[in-house]
Design an enzyme around this catalytic site. Structure first.
Site, mmCIF file in Angstrom:
data_model
loop_
_atom_site.group_PDB
_atom_site.id
_atom_site.type_symbol
_atom_site.label_atom_id
_atom_site.label_comp_id
_atom_site.label_asym_id
_atom_site.label_seq_id
_atom_site.Cartn_x
_atom_site.Cartn_y
_atom_site.Cartn_z
ATOM 1 N N LEU A 114 0.582 -1.333 -0.422
ATOM 2 C CA LEU A 114 -0.047 -0.074 0.244
ATOM 3 C C LEU A 114 1.041 1.667 0.274
ATOM 4 C CD1 LEU A 114 -3.029 0.507 0.637
ATOM 5 C CD2 LEU A 114 -2.626 1.021 2.915
ATOM 6 N N ASP A 115 0.325 1.787 -1.034
ATOM 7 C CA ASP A 115 1.325 3.566 -1.361
ATOM 8 C C ASP A 115 2.778 3.175 -1.192
ATOM 9 O OD1 ASP A 115 -1.385 4.789 -1.109
ATOM 10 O OD2 ASP A 115 -1.061 4.648 1.181
ATOM 11 N N GLU A 116 3.127 2.534 -1.823
ATOM 12 C CA GLU A 116 4.871 2.097 -2.026
ATOM 13 C C GLU A 116 5.076 1.721 -3.411
ATOM 14 O OE1 GLU A 116 6.452 -0.524 0.822
ATOM 15 O OE2 GLU A 116 5.539 0.224 3.180
#
Length: 284
Positions: free
Chosen positions: A227-229
């Site tokens: 997530l969000d990486e």
């Protein structure tokens, strides 16, 4: 006259540029743009090339086959050819926030984005009137823990039926499923309401306000299972100070989200991004 864009990456070695440009000459192509980058640490070569095929009888399929059998094989390249006239098909996923959706559709209507938008998908009904205003089909697919599998199945069927090339999460407030990510690897673009890595959670501007930060930002990135990486495509910032309220932070943040997401869409649609080792090479 056919215009094509070629993206290449492979192990860095001597003679790549010479071999590729000589190949373009031999197939009666005229190079109108070329750029390259070498990741010295990884030892990887990247190239983006635009050319015109001056022979009106050129067969792109045959050219691609010869390229694979010669240049690509010799240098062990990963490569893609794109016809400039073929606009990629983009699906928009939204929830209740409308600022990014309005901005994208406004730019699309003005001819700023070289894409087709066959559909908008949402887990809420709220933004249907906007889709109708721009005459784009809107599909309401509720998404909860209880119906996740069925909802994912409906999403994938819609995307495949409409031959979607990439997906844009225009403030879609749901986590994308691993199955969908695997089908659209490095082809799902998200806008994150912060300058990653930064303040996590649902209220980043409130957190930033409490910390007395002097800049706020927005980040557009490709979606991965982490997530969000995912690989970052575009970022920007705005300056703030002690005189600004939380409302000011949110307003400035939303402006940034619009701008950064629009830039990321444009870069992707124009074949100017390449992903390698969870990073991007972006040819501006």
């Amino acid at each position: 006259m056919q215009q094509i864009t070629i993206l290449i990456h492979c192990k860095d070695q001597k003679g790549i540029i010479a071999a590729v440009t000589d190949f373009i000459l031999r197939v009666e192509g005229n190079i109108i743009y070329i750029d390259q980058h070498v990741d010295v640490e990884q030892g990887v070569f990247f190239m983006r090339l635009e050319c015109e095929l001056t022979n009106k009888n050129s067969n792109l399929g045959a050219i691609k086959n010869v390229f694979q059998q010669t240049i690509a094989t010799d240098f062990k390249m990963s490569w893609e050819f794109y016809l400039k006239e073929q606009k990629p098909k983009m699906a928009l996923f939204v929830s209740k926030y409308d600022h990014c959706l309005f901005d994208i559709l406004g730019r699309f209507s003005a001819g700023e984005l070289n894409v087709e938008i066959p559909l908008i998908v949402s887990n809420h009904i709220d933004l249907k009137p906007i889709a109708e205003r721009f005459d784009i089909p809107f599909y309401h697919i509720p998404f909860t823990k209880e119906n996740k599998e069925e909802a994912e199945k409906q999403q994938i069927e819609l995307l495949q039926k409409n031959k979607i090339d990439f997906i844009v999460l225009a403030r879609y407030m749901q986590i994308i499923t691993p199955n969908l990510i695997s089908l659209y690897e490095n082809k799902i673009i998200n806008i994150h309401h912060s300058f990653l890595p930064a303040f996590p959670g649902a209220k980043p501007y409130h957190s930033a306000f409490k910390r007395g930060v002097k800049i706020i930002g927005a980040t557009s990135h490709y979606v991965t299972k982490d997530l969000d990486e995912g690989p970052i495509i575009e970022q920007d910032i705005a300056r703030v100070s002690h005189i600004n309220s939380i409302e000011d932070f949110i307003m400035k943040g939303r402006d940034l989200e619009r701008i950064v997401l629009a830039r990321a869409i444009k870069l992707h649609a124009e074949r100017k991004t390449m992903v390698y080792d969870n990073k991007t090479v972006v040819f501006y």
